[in-house]
Design a protein around this motif. Structure first.
Motif, PDB file in Angstrom:
ATOM      1  N   GLY A 325       0.442  -1.123   0.096  1.00 14.66           N
ATOM      2  CA  GLY A 325       0.138  -0.176   0.114  1.00 14.66           C
ATOM      3  C   GLY A 325       1.017   1.493  -0.095  1.00 14.66           C
ATOM      4  O   GLY A 325       0.908   1.954  -0.777  1.00 14.66           O
ATOM      5  N   MET A 326       1.935   1.198   0.694  1.00 12.06           N
ATOM      6  CA  MET A 326       2.984   2.625   0.668  1.00 12.06           C
ATOM      7  C   MET A 326       3.278   2.545  -0.663  1.00 12.06           C
ATOM      8  O   MET A 326       3.035   3.495  -1.398  1.00 12.06           O
ATOM      9  CB  MET A 326       3.798   2.065   2.142  1.00 12.06           C
ATOM     10  CG  MET A 326       3.130   2.422   2.832  1.00 12.06           C
ATOM     11  SD  MET A 326       4.890   1.760   4.273  1.00 12.06           S
ATOM     12  CE  MET A 326       3.464   1.271   5.629  1.00 12.06           C
ATOM     13  N   LEU A 327       3.859   1.654  -1.285  1.00 13.81           N
ATOM     14  CA  LEU A 327       4.366   1.682  -2.303  1.00 13.81           C
ATOM     15  C   LEU A 327       3.404   2.034  -3.572  1.00 13.81           C
ATOM     16  O   LEU A 327       3.493   3.276  -4.368  1.00 13.81           O
ATOM     17  CB  LEU A 327       5.412   0.533  -3.043  1.00 13.81           C
ATOM     18  CG  LEU A 327       5.740   0.011  -2.812  1.00 13.81           C
ATOM     19  CD1 LEU A 327       6.603  -1.658  -2.816  1.00 13.81           C
ATOM     20  CD2 LEU A 327       7.317   0.983  -2.610  1.00 13.81           C
ATOM     21  N   ASP A 328       1.673   1.846  -3.848  1.00 12.94           N
ATOM     22  CA  ASP A 328       0.610   2.109  -4.249  1.00 12.94           C
ATOM     23  C   ASP A 328       0.610   3.646  -4.325  1.00 12.94           C
ATOM     24  O   ASP A 328      -0.678   4.638  -5.111  1.00 12.94           O
ATOM     25  CB  ASP A 328      -0.478   1.142  -4.151  1.00 12.94           C
ATOM     26  CG  ASP A 328      -0.556  -0.609  -4.543  1.00 12.94           C
ATOM     27  OD1 ASP A 328       0.517  -0.364  -5.445  1.00 12.94           O
ATOM     28  OD2 ASP A 328      -1.157  -1.489  -3.764  1.00 12.94           O
ATOM     29  N   THR A 329       0.586   3.749  -3.154  1.00 14.78           N
ATOM     30  CA  THR A 329      -0.023   5.181  -2.402  1.00 14.78           C
ATOM     31  C   THR A 329       0.750   6.714  -2.669  1.00 14.78           C
ATOM     32  O   THR A 329       0.926   7.446  -3.025  1.00 14.78           O
ATOM     33  CB  THR A 329      -0.519   5.553  -1.618  1.00 14.78           C
ATOM     34  OG1 THR A 329       0.400   5.322  -0.050  1.00 14.78           O
ATOM     35  CG2 THR A 329      -1.729   4.508  -1.276  1.00 14.78           C
ATOM     36  N   GLY A 330       2.640   5.627  -3.036  1.00 16.12           N
ATOM     37  CA  GLY A 330       3.607   6.827  -3.073  1.00 16.12           C
ATOM     38  C   GLY A 330       3.893   7.228  -2.084  1.00 16.12           C
ATOM     39  O   GLY A 330       4.757   7.951  -2.060  1.00 16.12           O
ATOM     40  N   LEU A 331       3.956   7.054  -0.928  1.00 19.67           N
ATOM     41  CA  LEU A 331       4.167   6.602   0.436  1.00 19.67           C
ATOM     42  C   LEU A 331       5.735   6.576   0.081  1.00 19.67           C
ATOM     43  O   LEU A 331       6.489   7.166   1.033  1.00 19.67           O
ATOM     44  CB  LEU A 331       3.845   6.365   1.688  1.00 19.67           C
ATOM     45  CG  LEU A 331       2.196   6.908   1.904  1.00 19.67           C
ATOM     46  CD1 LEU A 331       1.317   6.340   2.907  1.00 19.67           C
ATOM     47  CD2 LEU A 331       2.289   8.059   2.247  1.00 19.67           C
ATOM     48  N   LEU A 332       5.802   5.628  -0.484  1.00 21.40           N
ATOM     49  CA  LEU A 332       7.671   4.779  -0.583  1.00 21.40           C
ATOM     50  C   LEU A 332       7.345   5.077  -1.935  1.00 21.40           C
ATOM     51  O   LEU A 332       6.597   4.787  -2.777  1.00 21.40           O
ATOM     52  CB  LEU A 332       7.608   3.741  -0.155  1.00 21.40           C
ATOM     53  CG  LEU A 332       7.515   3.247   1.635  1.00 21.40           C
ATOM     54  CD1 LEU A 332       8.143   1.996   1.427  1.00 21.40           C
ATOM     55  CD2 LEU A 332       8.255   4.279   2.061  1.00 21.40           C
ATOM     56  N   ASN A 333       8.698   5.845  -3.136  1.00 16.19           N
ATOM     57  CA  ASN A 333       8.738   5.887  -3.677  1.00 16.19           C
ATOM     58  C   ASN A 333       9.393   4.350  -4.440  1.00 16.19           C
ATOM     59  O   ASN A 333      10.455   3.747  -4.257  1.00 16.19           O
ATOM     60  CB  ASN A 333      10.064   7.160  -4.118  1.00 16.19           C
ATOM     61  CG  ASN A 333      10.097   7.213  -5.785  1.00 16.19           C
ATOM     62  OD1 ASN A 333      10.463   6.226  -6.569  1.00 16.19           O
ATOM     63  ND2 ASN A 333       9.993   8.716  -6.018  1.00 16.19           N
ATOM     64  N   ARG A 334       8.422   4.022  -5.595  1.00 13.82           N
ATOM     65  CA  ARG A 334       9.327   2.430  -6.187  1.00 13.82           C
ATOM     66  C   ARG A 334      10.197   2.565  -6.795  1.00 13.82           C
ATOM     67  O   ARG A 334      11.768   1.254  -6.239  1.00 13.82           O
ATOM     68  CB  ARG A 334       7.932   2.747  -7.050  1.00 13.82           C
ATOM     69  CG  ARG A 334       7.000   1.732  -6.502  1.00 13.82           C
ATOM     70  CD  ARG A 334       6.228   1.335  -8.203  1.00 13.82           C
ATOM     71  NE  ARG A 334       4.628   1.097  -7.480  1.00 13.82           N
ATOM     72  CZ  ARG A 334       4.305  -0.257  -7.062  1.00 13.82           C
ATOM     73  NH1 ARG A 334       4.814  -1.233  -6.903  1.00 13.82           N
ATOM     74  NH2 ARG A 334       2.863   0.205  -7.180  1.00 13.82           N
ATOM     75  N   ASP A 335      10.675   3.558  -7.480  1.00 13.18           N
ATOM     76  CA  ASP A 335      12.488   3.641  -7.954  1.00 13.18           C
ATOM     77  C   ASP A 335      13.527   3.730  -7.102  1.00 13.18           C
ATOM     78  O   ASP A 335      14.367   3.184  -7.273  1.00 13.18           O
ATOM     79  CB  ASP A 335      12.181   5.843  -8.294  1.00 13.18           C
ATOM     80  CG  ASP A 335      11.508   5.101  -9.473  1.00 13.18           C
ATOM     81  OD1 ASP A 335      10.927   4.380 -10.258  1.00 13.18           O
ATOM     82  OD2 ASP A 335      11.269   6.435 -10.192  1.00 13.18           O
ATOM     83  N   THR A 336      13.134   4.053  -5.798  1.00  6.29           N
ATOM     84  CA  THR A 336      14.956   4.462  -4.682  1.00  6.29           C
ATOM     85  C   THR A 336      14.152   2.938  -3.371  1.00  6.29           C
ATOM     86  O   THR A 336      14.848   2.734  -3.557  1.00  6.29           O
ATOM     87  CB  THR A 336      14.445   5.367  -4.317  1.00  6.29           C
ATOM     88  OG1 THR A 336      13.291   5.893  -3.040  1.00  6.29           O
ATOM     89  CG2 THR A 336      15.258   6.689  -4.977  1.00  6.29           C
ATOM     90  N   ALA A 337      12.412   3.058  -3.368  1.00  7.79           N
ATOM     91  CA  ALA A 337      12.114   1.384  -2.670  1.00  7.79           C
ATOM     92  C   ALA A 337      12.279   0.493  -3.279  1.00  7.79           C
ATOM     93  O   ALA A 337      13.150  -0.955  -2.410  1.00  7.79           O
ATOM     94  CB  ALA A 337      11.214   2.133  -2.094  1.00  7.79           C
ATOM     95  N   GLY A 338      12.384   0.126  -4.311  1.00  7.09           N
ATOM     96  CA  GLY A 338      12.328  -0.983  -4.819  1.00  7.09           C
ATOM     97  C   GLY A 338      10.944  -1.593  -4.293  1.00  7.09           C
ATOM     98  O   GLY A 338      10.362  -1.188  -4.602  1.00  7.09           O
ATOM     99  N   SER A 339      11.128  -2.912  -4.840  1.00  9.18           N
ATOM    100  CA  SER A 339       9.601  -3.823  -4.727  1.00  9.18           C
ATOM    101  C   SER A 339       9.826  -4.146  -3.182  1.00  9.18           C
ATOM    102  O   SER A 339      10.202  -3.636  -2.338  1.00  9.18           O
ATOM    103  CB  SER A 339      10.286  -5.242  -5.023  1.00  9.18           C
ATOM    104  OG  SER A 339      11.117  -6.497  -4.334  1.00  9.18           O
ATOM    105  N   VAL A 340       7.833  -5.051  -3.099  1.00 14.20           N
ATOM    106  CA  VAL A 340       7.902  -5.441  -1.741  1.00 14.20           C
ATOM    107  C   VAL A 340       9.012  -5.506  -1.122  1.00 14.20           C
ATOM    108  O   VAL A 340       9.571  -5.302   0.388  1.00 14.20           O
ATOM    109  CB  VAL A 340       6.612  -5.886  -1.295  1.00 14.20           C
ATOM    110  CG1 VAL A 340       6.027  -6.354  -0.616  1.00 14.20           C
ATOM    111  CG2 VAL A 340       5.180  -5.328  -2.231  1.00 14.20           C
ATOM    112  N   ASP A 341       9.591  -6.494  -1.431  1.00 15.60           N
ATOM    113  CA  ASP A 341      10.764  -7.296  -1.030  1.00 15.60           C
ATOM    114  C   ASP A 341      11.168  -6.697  -0.164  1.00 15.60           C
ATOM    115  O   ASP A 341      12.032  -6.693   0.478  1.00 15.60           O
ATOM    116  CB  ASP A 341      10.551  -8.639  -1.640  1.00 15.60           C
ATOM    117  CG  ASP A 341       9.815 -10.345  -1.705  1.00 15.60           C
ATOM    118  OD1 ASP A 341       9.299 -10.485  -1.042  1.00 15.60           O
ATOM    119  OD2 ASP A 341       9.352 -10.336  -2.688  1.00 15.60           O
TER     120      ASP A 341
END
Length: 448
Positions: A325-341
């Motif tokens: 959910g944090m990735l989907d909402t942009g609370l965490l940036n996919r480019d820097t945070a990576g995948s769920v794992d």
């Protein structure tokens, strides 16, 4: 012996069976405590002492002597003597004679004879089980007893050569709740649920947090609960992002969420519920979006609570949903945070979810019992078993920060319920409080 006294006698027998033959266990209740001047805090007994004795008066203690050879086990209660004058001021004192009969112990003595009697009991005992290094006052008392026994060494009397920690033995007994305990906890959950519903109905823009706290406390006491199980948290707006906020003095504003974490204590057992709702009765789109993520995380945690699964299985399941959910909402940036794992491995989710999903619940709101198998070198999470009771409380807390989407700022959400581990799905003790978005909005639309 009454049925109630028999329950406590069974617990004492179970503890005695775990002790070395002939050894002595000692446990005192909590002391009274001054609030200010000569005014005391409302008295609350020590949980483990009450668990073994059923005795709720202050200035009391329990000694257990394990059976050895031809000597049977003994349970000995120390308590205040009868005092008609003090009873006029403070209420009933059982006194040793009535306490022995009512609470099913083998003997009872005045608390003033404790030093003398304990020195007698410890003479020749192979071990003393007590709370080690947890209370300076008690530690000094133990030294006096041991010194008194050692002073008789020339007569052939020996002091216990071993001191053993009583706490782990009693703590593990308390982890699994019997049917009677579960029934009390269910009722506590129902009372607390009614209090949360009452607070939701009373909410409106402009209400002070303490007004909602008053609704909770009124319902607790009106329904027979003796205390709140802990200081209620009524956190609105940015306060909802403070995990242990309890000032409860802010006036709510239009558009605020209110996070209430509160539960009553009934007959010595705690409940623990958290609900989050919009003070005006309608979730905004960003609030709803994050709320649905937390609710889904709680559902995933419920699915993981099964006998044989580990205690931390629920947390792992909740974290996976929250991280996605944090990735989907942009609370965490996919480019820097990576995948769920990647998010789970790096613990990046802890920027918005920094606490565990569960804790034991029982006589204490953070109840006794180990969470990990400590004798194992890797300390793995312990397995769940039927009758264990724990909370399930995922959350998301968004403080203003660079890179965090502003529409989510100052949104704090936690959803918490109490569950019993059971065969199959867990038994939820606190499900009488609505928690879906639609059910909350529907309840808040009702007349208070």
């Amino acid at each position: 012996m009454s049925r109630e006294a028999g329950k406590f006698a069974e617990r004492r027998a179970s503890l005695l069976a775990r002790m070395e033959p002939g050894s002595v266990a000692f446990l005192a209740t909590a002391p009274e405590s001054l609030r200010n001047g000569d005014s005391e805090y409302p008295y609350r007994h020590d949980s483990s002492f009450y668990y073994l004795s059923g005795f709720a008066e202050p200035e009391s203690a329990l000694a257990l002597v394990a059976a050895s050879n031809d000597k049977p086990a003994q349970a000995i209660l120390f308590c205040r003597e009868k005092n008609p004058e003090r009873e006029i001021w403070d209420g009933l004192r059982h006194g040793p004679e009535a306490a022995r009969a009512e609470f099913g112990v083998d003997a009872a003595y005045p608390i003033g004879s404790l030093d003398e009697k304990m020195a007698e009991l410890l003479a020749g005992a192979p071990a003393l089980y007590c709370r080690l290094a947890r209370d300076e006052r008690l530690d000094a008392q133990l030294r006096r007893w041991l010194d008194a026994v050692r002073a008789k060494g020339r007569t052939g009397i020996t002091a216990p050569p071993a001191l053993r920690d009583l706490v782990p033995l009693v703590d593990e007994m308390r982890v699994v709740k019997d049917a009677g305990e579960q029934a009390i906890m269910l009722r506590a959950g129902q009372i607390s649920a009614a209090a949360h519903r009452r607070a939701m109905r009373a909410a409106r823009t402009g209400v002070f947090e303490y007004e909602l706290e008053a609704e909770l406390l009124y319902e607790f006491r009106r329904s027979g609960a003796q205390f709140p199980a802990y200081t209620p948290i009524v956190a609105s707006g940015a306060n909802s992002c403070i995990l242990h906020y309890n000032a409860n003095d802010r006036q709510t504003r239009e558009g605020d969420l209110v996070l209430i974490d509160a539960g009553c204590e009934l007959d010595g057992y705690a409940s623990d519920i958290t609900r989050t709702f919009p003070v005006n009765g309608r979730f905004s789109a960003p609030q709803r979006e994050l709320y649905e993520i937390v609710l889904a995380a709680q559902a995933a945690a419920f699915e993981a609570i099964r006998p044989g699964n580990t205690f931390h299985s629920a947390h792992d399941a909740a974290v996976r949903v929250l991280a996605q959910g944090m990735l989907d909402t942009g609370l965490l940036n996919r480019d820097t945070a990576g995948s769920v794992d990647d998010v789970i491995a790096s613990k990046a989710y802890m920027a918005f979810y920094m606490h565990g999903t569960s804790h034991w619940l029982g006589m204490d709101v953070h109840d006794t019992g180990a969470y990990r198998i400590t004798e194992h070198p890797d300390k793995p999470s312990r397995q769940l078993a039927e009758g264990m009771v724990l909370t399930v409380e995922p959350g998301i807390y968004v403080r203003p920060a660079p890179g965090v989407p502003e529409q989510y700022w100052n949104i704090g959400i936690r959803i918490e319920d109490d569950v019993v581990v059971a065969d199959g799905a867990p038994r939820v003790l606190t499900d009488e409080v609505p928690k879906s978005v639609d059910d909350i909005e529907r309840l808040m639309a009702e007349e208070a």
